[in-house]
Motif scaffolding. Structure first.
Motif, PDB file in Angstrom:
ATOM      1  N   SER A  89       0.835  -1.191   0.000  1.00  0.00           N
ATOM      2  CA  SER A  89       0.000   0.000   0.000  1.00  0.00           C
ATOM      3  C   SER A  89       0.875   1.250   0.000  1.00  0.00           C
ATOM      4  CB  SER A  89      -0.910   0.012   1.227  1.00  0.00           C
ATOM      5  OG  SER A  89      -0.146   0.199   2.407  1.00  0.00           O
ATOM      6  N   ALA A  90       0.341   2.350  -0.497  1.00  0.00           N
ATOM      7  CA  ALA A  90       1.093   3.608  -0.530  1.00  0.00           C
ATOM      8  C   ALA A  90       1.519   4.059   0.876  1.00  0.00           C
ATOM      9  CB  ALA A  90       0.271   4.696  -1.223  1.00  0.00           C
ATOM     10  N   PRO A  91       0.658   3.946   1.904  1.00  0.00           N
ATOM     11  CA  PRO A  91       1.096   4.332   3.244  1.00  0.00           C
ATOM     12  C   PRO A  91       2.258   3.481   3.768  1.00  0.00           C
ATOM     13  CG  PRO A  91      -1.288   4.305   3.135  1.00  0.00           C
ATOM     14  CD  PRO A  91      -0.802   3.682   1.873  1.00  0.00           C
ATOM     15  N   MET A  92       2.250   2.169   3.452  1.00  0.00           N
ATOM     16  CA  MET A  92       3.363   1.320   3.885  1.00  0.00           C
ATOM     17  C   MET A  92       4.647   1.696   3.160  1.00  0.00           C
ATOM     18  SD  MET A  92       4.720  -0.976   5.750  1.00  0.00           S
ATOM     19  CE  MET A  92       3.319  -1.705   6.622  1.00  0.00           C
ATOM     20  N   LYS A  93       4.555   1.952   1.854  1.00  0.00           N
ATOM     21  CA  LYS A  93       5.731   2.382   1.105  1.00  0.00           C
ATOM     22  C   LYS A  93       6.255   3.708   1.647  1.00  0.00           C
ATOM     23  CE  LYS A  93       8.755   2.351  -2.307  1.00  0.00           C
ATOM     24  NZ  LYS A  93       9.411   3.656  -2.147  1.00  0.00           N
ATOM     25  N   ALA A  94       5.352   4.632   1.971  1.00  0.00           N
ATOM     26  CA  ALA A  94       5.763   5.919   2.526  1.00  0.00           C
ATOM     27  C   ALA A  94       6.476   5.726   3.863  1.00  0.00           C
ATOM     28  CB  ALA A  94       4.550   6.837   2.692  1.00  0.00           C
ATOM     29  N   PHE A  95       5.964   4.807   4.684  1.00  0.00           N
ATOM     30  CA  PHE A  95       6.607   4.503   5.965  1.00  0.00           C
ATOM     31  C   PHE A  95       8.041   4.018   5.759  1.00  0.00           C
ATOM     32  CE2 PHE A  95       7.775   0.918   8.714  1.00  0.00           C
ATOM     33  CZ  PHE A  95       7.900   1.565   9.934  1.00  0.00           C
ATOM     34  N   LEU A  96       8.234   3.096   4.837  1.00  0.00           N
ATOM     35  CA  LEU A  96       9.570   2.561   4.578  1.00  0.00           C
ATOM     36  C   LEU A  96      10.500   3.652   4.054  1.00  0.00           C
ATOM     37  CD1 LEU A  96       8.515  -0.822   2.944  1.00  0.00           C
ATOM     38  CD2 LEU A  96       9.414  -0.489   5.255  1.00  0.00           C
ATOM     39  N   ASP A  97       9.989   4.522   3.198  1.00  0.00           N
ATOM     40  CA  ASP A  97      10.802   5.632   2.686  1.00  0.00           C
ATOM     41  C   ASP A  97      11.250   6.551   3.825  1.00  0.00           C
ATOM     42  OD1 ASP A  97      10.432   4.689   0.119  1.00  0.00           O
ATOM     43  OD2 ASP A  97       8.878   6.150  -0.390  1.00  0.00           O
ATOM     44  N   LEU A  98      10.343   6.828   4.749  1.00  0.00           N
ATOM     45  CA  LEU A  98      10.645   7.754   5.843  1.00  0.00           C
ATOM     46  C   LEU A  98      11.672   7.187   6.821  1.00  0.00           C
ATOM     47  CD1 LEU A  98       7.038   9.079   6.511  1.00  0.00           C
ATOM     48  CD2 LEU A  98       9.006  10.493   5.866  1.00  0.00           C
ATOM     49  N   PHE A  99      11.853   5.872   6.801  1.00  0.00           N
ATOM     50  CA  PHE A  99      12.816   5.241   7.708  1.00  0.00           C
ATOM     51  C   PHE A  99      13.994   4.626   6.943  1.00  0.00           C
ATOM     52  CE2 PHE A  99       9.110   5.662  10.362  1.00  0.00           C
ATOM     53  CZ  PHE A  99       9.634   5.901  11.635  1.00  0.00           C
ATOM     54  N   PHE A 100      14.329   5.214   5.786  1.00  0.00           N
ATOM     55  CA  PHE A 100      15.372   4.603   4.964  1.00  0.00           C
ATOM     56  C   PHE A 100      16.744   4.665   5.618  1.00  0.00           C
ATOM     57  CE2 PHE A 100      16.635   8.807   3.613  1.00  0.00           C
ATOM     58  CZ  PHE A 100      17.931   8.673   3.129  1.00  0.00           C
ATOM     59  N   THR A 101      16.967   5.569   6.564  1.00  0.00           N
ATOM     60  CA  THR A 101      18.269   5.614   7.236  1.00  0.00           C
ATOM     61  C   THR A 101      18.493   4.406   8.140  1.00  0.00           C
ATOM     62  OG1 THR A 101      17.219   7.147   8.800  1.00  0.00           O
ATOM     63  CG2 THR A 101      18.724   8.076   7.167  1.00  0.00           C
ATOM     64  N   ASN A 102      17.453   3.596   8.367  1.00  0.00           N
ATOM     65  CA  ASN A 102      17.625   2.356   9.129  1.00  0.00           C
ATOM     66  C   ASN A 102      18.411   1.307   8.344  1.00  0.00           C
ATOM     67  OD1 ASN A 102      16.032   3.564  11.038  1.00  0.00           O
ATOM     68  ND2 ASN A 102      14.448   1.997  11.068  1.00  0.00           N
ATOM     69  N   TRP A 103      18.540   1.513   7.036  1.00  0.00           N
ATOM     70  CA  TRP A 103      19.236   0.524   6.214  1.00  0.00           C
ATOM     71  C   TRP A 103      20.691   0.371   6.651  1.00  0.00           C
ATOM     72  CZ3 TRP A 103      18.478  -1.472   0.814  1.00  0.00           C
ATOM     73  CH2 TRP A 103      17.117  -1.689   0.538  1.00  0.00           C
TER      74      TRP A 103
END
Length: 231
Positions: A89-103
Motif C-alpha cells: 500500500s502507498a502508506p506502507m511504502k511511505a513509511f519505509l521511505d521515511l525510515f530509509f536511514t535504518n538501512w
C-alpha cells in the motif's frame, strides 16, 4: 514479549484479521503497540536528505519518533499490507521511505540485530507474496536476522466474504507461525545478515556512504574495527 504491529492501511480489513489471529495465538506474556498508516504517520519523504546527517533533522521527526522508539524497543515486529496493484500500500511504502536511514548502508540500529519480524500480505487475487516481499526486503536490510513473509490470496474483498476453508487454513498457518516466533528465545544472526553487514561496512570504509556522518556513526560503534552489533 514486546510486539509492535504496523498496518499499511487504516481499517481492519483482511490483512489486519490475519495478523490479529497470529497475535492471539502468541500466548506468552506480551505488550502490544499497534500503529495504523496513514493515521499514525501521514507524510511522504520529500528527499531532503536531512536525516542522513541526523534522524532528528527530518522535518517529520516529531511524528516519526513515537513509532521509531517503539520499533527499537520491540522484540517482534509485525508489518501488514494489502496488495495494491502488485505492490505494498502507498502508506506502507511511505513509511519505509521515511525510515530509509535504518538501512545497513546508512545508520542501522544495533537493536535490529536482535529482533524477529513477520510481514503479512493478503490479496483478493494474485500478488500477495510480491507485495509482502518488498516490505520484507526492507526489514532484512535494516539488519533484522529473522524476517518471515506470509502472503495469501484470500479470494475476498472483506473478511466476511473469505471462504470458511480459507479461514481454516489461515488459522492453522498462524498457529504454526506463532509457535515459530516464540520457540527460540535468542535470535540467531545468520550468514545473510553477516554478509550484508560486511558489505556495507566495506562501503563505509571506502568512503562510499551518503555522508561522512555515516562513517563516523559506524566508527563510533567500533563496527569498522571488528566489533559486531549482535555480540
Amino acid at each position: 514479549m514486546k510486539i509492535v504491529m504496523i498496518h499499511g492501511q487504516n481499517h481492519k480489513g483482511n490483512t489486519w484479521n490475519v495478523a490479529n489471529i497470529l497475535l492471539q495465538d502468541i500466548t506468552c506474556e506480551k505488550e502490544v503497540k499497534e500503529f495504523f498508516l496513514p493515521k499514525d504517520l501521514n507524510h511522504f519523504c520529500i528527499g531532503c536528505y536531512n536525516c542522513v546527517e541526523g534522524r532528528d533533522k527530518c522535518p517529520f521527526w516529531e511524528d516519526k519518533k513515537t513509532i521509531d522508539d517503539a520499533v527499537k524497543e520491540a522484540d517482534l515486529l509485525i508489518l501488514t499490507t494489502p496488495n495494491y496493484c502488485m505492490m505494498p500500500s502507498a502508506p506502507m511504502k511511505a513509511f519505509l521511505d521515511l525510515f530509509f536511514t535504518n538501512w545497513l548502508s546508512h545508520k542501522p540500529y544495533e537493536e535490529m540485530f536482535r529482533k524477529r519480524a513477520v510481514v503479512i500480505s493478503t490479496a483478493a487475487g494474485a500478488g500477495a507474496g510480491k507485495a509482502g516481499k518488498l516490505v520484507a526486503d526492507n526489514l532484512i536490510n535494516w539488519g533484522i536476522p529473522e524476517v518471515i513473509l506470509y502472503g495469501i490470496s484470500d479470494n475476498a474483498m472483506n473478511w466476511n466474504m473469505v471462504p470458511a476453508k480459507k479461514k481454516d487454513k489461515i488459522k492453522k498457518d498462524m498457529n504454526r507461525l506463532a509457535s515459530k516466533v516464540t520457540a527460540k528465545e535468542r535470535v540467531k544472526v545468520g550468514i545473510r545478515t553477516r554478509v550484508l553487514f560486511w558489505f556495507y561496512g566495506g562501503m563505509q570504509k571506502a568512503n562510499w556512504g551518503a555522508s561522512s556522518s555515516e562513517k563516523e556513526y559506524w566508527e563510533s560503534r567500533g563496527w569498522l574495527n571488528g566489533v559486531k552489533p549482535w555480540r
